[in-house]
Write a protein that holds these residues in place. Structure first.
Motif, PDB file in Angstrom:
ATOM      1  N   ALA A   4       0.831  -1.200   0.000  1.00  0.00           N
ATOM      2  CA  ALA A   4       0.000   0.000   0.000  1.00  0.00           C
ATOM      3  C   ALA A   4       0.869   1.254   0.000  1.00  0.00           C
ATOM      4  CB  ALA A   4      -0.929  -0.009   1.212  1.00  0.00           C
ATOM      5  N   TRP A   5       1.954   1.223   0.781  1.00  0.00           N
ATOM      6  CA  TRP A   5       2.865   2.378   0.825  1.00  0.00           C
ATOM      7  C   TRP A   5       3.543   2.576  -0.523  1.00  0.00           C
ATOM      8  CZ3 TRP A   5       4.153   6.797   2.472  1.00  0.00           C
ATOM      9  CH2 TRP A   5       5.453   7.283   2.381  1.00  0.00           C
ATOM     10  N   ARG A   6       3.937   1.491  -1.149  1.00  0.00           N
ATOM     11  CA  ARG A   6       4.578   1.596  -2.461  1.00  0.00           C
ATOM     12  C   ARG A   6       3.601   2.172  -3.489  1.00  0.00           C
ATOM     13  NH1 ARG A   6       6.934  -3.858  -4.456  1.00  0.00           N
ATOM     14  NH2 ARG A   6       8.226  -3.469  -2.613  1.00  0.00           N
ATOM     15  N   ALA A   7       2.349   1.705  -3.442  1.00  0.00           N
ATOM     16  CA  ALA A   7       1.343   2.221  -4.374  1.00  0.00           C
ATOM     17  C   ALA A   7       1.117   3.706  -4.163  1.00  0.00           C
ATOM     18  CB  ALA A   7       0.040   1.447  -4.214  1.00  0.00           C
ATOM     19  N   TRP A   8       1.101   4.121  -2.893  1.00  0.00           N
ATOM     20  CA  TRP A   8       0.918   5.548  -2.603  1.00  0.00           C
ATOM     21  C   TRP A   8       2.091   6.374  -3.123  1.00  0.00           C
ATOM     22  CZ3 TRP A   8      -1.599   9.708  -2.027  1.00  0.00           C
ATOM     23  CH2 TRP A   8      -1.028  10.835  -1.451  1.00  0.00           C
ATOM     24  N   GLN A   9       3.305   5.853  -2.963  1.00  0.00           N
ATOM     25  CA  GLN A   9       4.474   6.572  -3.467  1.00  0.00           C
ATOM     26  C   GLN A   9       4.380   6.771  -4.977  1.00  0.00           C
ATOM     27  OE1 GLN A   9       7.464   3.873  -1.795  1.00  0.00           O
ATOM     28  NE2 GLN A   9       8.307   5.584  -0.661  1.00  0.00           N
ATOM     29  N   GLU A  10       4.005   5.712  -5.691  1.00  0.00           N
ATOM     30  CA  GLU A  10       3.926   5.811  -7.143  1.00  0.00           C
ATOM     31  C   GLU A  10       2.793   6.737  -7.580  1.00  0.00           C
ATOM     32  OE1 GLU A  10       3.566   1.715  -8.157  1.00  0.00           O
ATOM     33  OE2 GLU A  10       5.732   1.379  -8.194  1.00  0.00           O
ATOM     34  N   LEU A  11       1.636   6.662  -6.889  1.00  0.00           N
ATOM     35  CA  LEU A  11       0.503   7.515  -7.236  1.00  0.00           C
ATOM     36  C   LEU A  11       0.795   8.971  -6.935  1.00  0.00           C
ATOM     37  CD1 LEU A  11      -2.421   7.696  -8.224  1.00  0.00           C
ATOM     38  CD2 LEU A  11      -3.154   7.335  -5.848  1.00  0.00           C
ATOM     39  N   SER A  12       1.441   9.226  -5.787  1.00  0.00           N
ATOM     40  CA  SER A  12       1.729  10.612  -5.432  1.00  0.00           C
ATOM     41  C   SER A  12       2.697  11.247  -6.417  1.00  0.00           C
ATOM     42  CB  SER A  12       2.302  10.685  -4.009  1.00  0.00           C
ATOM     43  OG  SER A  12       3.535  10.006  -3.930  1.00  0.00           O
ATOM     44  N   GLY A  13       3.614  10.419  -6.966  1.00  0.00           N
ATOM     45  CA  GLY A  13       4.532  10.947  -7.966  1.00  0.00           C
ATOM     46  C   GLY A  13       3.833  11.394  -9.226  1.00  0.00           C
ATOM     47  N   LEU A  14       2.672  10.802  -9.505  1.00  0.00           N
ATOM     48  CA  LEU A  14       1.910  11.188 -10.686  1.00  0.00           C
ATOM     49  C   LEU A  14       1.027  12.400 -10.434  1.00  0.00           C
ATOM     50  CD1 LEU A  14       0.797   7.644 -11.922  1.00  0.00           C
ATOM     51  CD2 LEU A  14       2.573   9.092 -12.914  1.00  0.00           C
ATOM     52  N   LEU A  15       0.491  12.511  -9.215  1.00  0.00           N
ATOM     53  CA  LEU A  15      -0.518  13.522  -8.941  1.00  0.00           C
ATOM     54  C   LEU A  15       0.040  14.819  -8.360  1.00  0.00           C
ATOM     55  CD1 LEU A  15      -3.335  11.283  -7.395  1.00  0.00           C
ATOM     56  CD2 LEU A  15      -3.087  12.047  -9.757  1.00  0.00           C
ATOM     57  N   LEU A  16       1.116  14.730  -7.599  1.00  0.00           N
ATOM     58  CA  LEU A  16       1.621  15.905  -6.903  1.00  0.00           C
ATOM     59  C   LEU A  16       2.684  16.611  -7.740  1.00  0.00           C
ATOM     60  CD1 LEU A  16       1.987  14.412  -3.311  1.00  0.00           C
ATOM     61  CD2 LEU A  16       0.062  15.698  -4.273  1.00  0.00           C
ATOM     62  N   PRO A  17       2.837  17.931  -7.544  1.00  0.00           N
ATOM     63  CA  PRO A  17       3.889  18.647  -8.266  1.00  0.00           C
ATOM     64  C   PRO A  17       5.258  18.049  -7.954  1.00  0.00           C
ATOM     65  CG  PRO A  17       2.384  20.171  -7.177  1.00  0.00           C
ATOM     66  CD  PRO A  17       2.045  18.805  -6.680  1.00  0.00           C
ATOM     67  N   VAL A  18       6.101  17.943  -8.974  1.00  0.00           N
ATOM     68  CA  VAL A  18       7.413  17.346  -8.780  1.00  0.00           C
ATOM     69  C   VAL A  18       8.487  18.361  -9.129  1.00  0.00           C
ATOM     70  CG1 VAL A  18       6.619  15.008  -9.238  1.00  0.00           C
ATOM     71  CG2 VAL A  18       7.434  16.418 -11.133  1.00  0.00           C
ATOM     72  N   ALA A  19       9.672  18.075  -8.632  1.00  0.00           N
ATOM     73  CA  ALA A  19      10.848  18.877  -8.969  1.00  0.00           C
ATOM     74  C   ALA A  19      11.974  17.912  -9.284  1.00  0.00           C
ATOM     75  CB  ALA A  19      11.229  19.790  -7.809  1.00  0.00           C
ATOM     76  N   CYS A  20      12.904  18.336 -10.110  1.00  0.00           N
ATOM     77  CA  CYS A  20      14.028  17.490 -10.484  1.00  0.00           C
ATOM     78  C   CYS A  20      14.765  17.022  -9.234  1.00  0.00           C
ATOM     79  CB  CYS A  20      14.973  18.244 -11.413  1.00  0.00           C
ATOM     80  SG  CYS A  20      16.480  17.318 -11.822  1.00  0.00           S
ATOM     81  N   ALA A  21      14.971  15.728  -9.132  1.00  0.00           N
ATOM     82  CA  ALA A  21      15.652  15.176  -7.967  1.00  0.00           C
ATOM     83  C   ALA A  21      17.107  15.597  -7.896  1.00  0.00           C
ATOM     84  CB  ALA A  21      15.561  13.652  -7.996  1.00  0.00           C
ATOM     85  N   GLY A  22      17.664  15.997  -9.040  1.00  0.00           N
ATOM     86  CA  GLY A  22      19.068  16.374  -9.050  1.00  0.00           C
ATOM     87  C   GLY A  22      19.331  17.821  -8.726  1.00  0.00           C
ATOM     88  N   CYS A  23      18.486  18.727  -9.258  1.00  0.00           N
ATOM     89  CA  CYS A  23      18.765  20.153  -9.100  1.00  0.00           C
ATOM     90  C   CYS A  23      17.588  20.967  -8.572  1.00  0.00           C
ATOM     91  CB  CYS A  23      19.224  20.750 -10.430  1.00  0.00           C
ATOM     92  SG  CYS A  23      17.934  20.730 -11.710  1.00  0.00           S
ATOM     93  N   GLY A  24      16.405  20.353  -8.478  1.00  0.00           N
ATOM     94  CA  GLY A  24      15.242  21.064  -7.962  1.00  0.00           C
ATOM     95  C   GLY A  24      14.448  21.829  -8.997  1.00  0.00           C
ATOM     96  N   ARG A  25      14.799  21.714 -10.248  1.00  0.00           N
ATOM     97  CA  ARG A  25      14.041  22.398 -11.290  1.00  0.00           C
ATOM     98  C   ARG A  25      12.591  21.917 -11.282  1.00  0.00           C
ATOM     99  NH1 ARG A  25      15.695  22.577 -17.737  1.00  0.00           N
ATOM    100  NH2 ARG A  25      13.954  23.872 -18.426  1.00  0.00           N
ATOM    101  N   PRO A  26      11.618  22.823 -11.332  1.00  0.00           N
ATOM    102  CA  PRO A  26      10.218  22.410 -11.181  1.00  0.00           C
ATOM    103  C   PRO A  26       9.670  21.679 -12.404  1.00  0.00           C
ATOM    104  CG  PRO A  26      10.345  24.767 -11.612  1.00  0.00           C
ATOM    105  CD  PRO A  26      11.766  24.293 -11.425  1.00  0.00           C
TER     106      PRO A  26
END
Length: 250
Positions: A4-26
């Protein structure tokens, strides 16, 4: 609960705003520049100093610093699972480099270094195995047969490696890995005849972990130090300490 936690992590990555993991670019999980830092250069042979006994030839995609370090930590510790594809692409390039000549027989057998059960439970995933699976898919898309073989497991608990020097890490890891029951059966039938063995991990620092993995595979299956020189057993990592790259240039 873990699924369930893994599914939430994957879903949140699709739905929530993301930023580049390397430099923070939005608005992007990995920007073009950070992707290039990770897998934009050819894989290179790296060597830690001192080199632990039994360490096979190791190929790495990038130095463990700046954006590459941030991306690996985001995937490993913060559950940014969408980064597995880019990390797998980098690892695939290193596996190809360690595989020998293109005409060599047999598929690539990617053997991931195992994580401790407690670490896997705490993170909700096994980062090395996930990256290895992504690398195998990338290799197959490129027409190179590859599969992940989880042959190894931890025999005993080990201390936290952070803060330990090279000699302390070797002592901490000595005898810590062993073959799974399935791995033992494969080796009894001659693993080296089934394909080309590539040990895989996310990071090389002192090389102690990969040396211990090579020992466990070699002692049980006849893929020892002499065979490693001839390419039966080599290693691939996403990143290595910057000094391992510097030593290789000398």
């Amino acid at each position: 609960m873990r699924n369930a936690w893994r599914a939430w992590q994957e879903l949140s990555g699709l739905l929530l705003p993301v930023a580049c993991a390397g430099c923070g670019r939005p608005r992007t999980e990995l920007c073009t520049a950070c992707g290039a830092a990770l897998h934009g250069a050819p894989a290179r042979l790296v060597r830690p100093s001192p080199r632990p006994p039994g360490l096979p030839a190791v190929y790495a995609a990038a130095p463990y610093e700046n954006a590459v370090r941030a991306v690996l930590l985001a995937h490993k510790e913060r559950g940014a699972l969408g980064l597995a594809g880019a990390l797998g692409r980098a690892l695939a390039g290193c596996a190809r480099a360690g595989a020998g000549r293109p005409g060599d027989a047999g598929p690539l057998l990617l053997v991931p270094v195992p994580s401790a059960r407690s670490s896997t439970a705490a993170r909700g995933h096994d980062p090395v195995r996930r990256i290895a699976a992504a690398a195998a898919r990338d290799l197959r898309r490129a027409g190179l047969p590859a599969q992940v073989l989880p042959l190894l497991r931890q025999r005993r608990a080990v201390a936290d490696q952070s803060g330990l020097g090279a000699r302390q890490r070797r002592s901490n890891l000595a005898g810590a890995l062993e073959l799974t029951a399935g791995g033992g059966r494969l080796l009894r039938h001659g693993l080296s005849r089934l394909g080309r063995v590539i040990l895989v991990d996310d990071l090389l620092t002192t090389g102690s972990t990969l040396a211990e993995a090579a020992r466990a595979v070699g002692e049980a299956g006849g893929v020892g130090r002499e065979s490693s020189v001839h390419g039966v057993c080599r290693a691939a990592v996403v990143a290595a300490s910057p000094t391992a790259f510097e030593i290789n240039r000398n």
